[in-house]
Design a protein around this motif. Sequence first.
Motif, short mmCIF file in Angstrom:
data_model
loop_
_atom_site.label_atom_id
_atom_site.label_comp_id
_atom_site.label_asym_id
_atom_site.label_seq_id
_atom_site.Cartn_x
_atom_site.Cartn_y
_atom_site.Cartn_z
N GLU A 239 6.68 5.72 -2.69
CA GLU A 239 6.66 6.27 -4.04
C GLU A 239 5.89 5.37 -5.01
O GLU A 239 5.13 5.85 -5.85
CB GLU A 239 8.09 6.49 -4.54
N HIS B 265 2.22 5.74 -4.43
CA HIS B 265 1.75 6.99 -5.04
C HIS B 265 1.56 6.83 -6.55
O HIS B 265 0.58 7.32 -7.12
CB HIS B 265 2.72 8.15 -4.76
N LYS B 266 2.49 6.14 -7.20
CA LYS B 266 2.36 5.89 -8.64
C LYS B 266 1.09 5.09 -8.93
O LYS B 266 0.37 5.38 -9.89
CB LYS B 266 3.57 5.13 -9.17
N GLU C 1 -1.59 4.98 -7.11
CA GLU C 1 -2.75 5.83 -6.85
C GLU C 1 -3.01 6.79 -8.02
O GLU C 1 -4.16 6.98 -8.43
CB GLU C 1 -2.56 6.63 -5.57
#
Length: 75
Positions: free
Chosen positions: A24, A27-28, A30
Amino acid sequence: MKSKHGLSQYRLNYAKGYAQSFLETVHKIEVMFQLSEQGAIESDIAERYISGNIAELDRNWDYFKSYIEQREDMR
């Protein structure tokens, strides 16, 4: 709680939780990177955000390892 191989289900569940948290956080990072690349957010704001999340990953890595490491006293 039952343990075998120097691990327990409890410790494995915590390790899985940390692994999910790593994903997670990546992803943040990215999303912020992409927003910065597109010019939707200022570079210095993105830099602070990304640096902060990388530091969080570093801190959580040690916790993750402590749960996934095999312990002699549990064998």
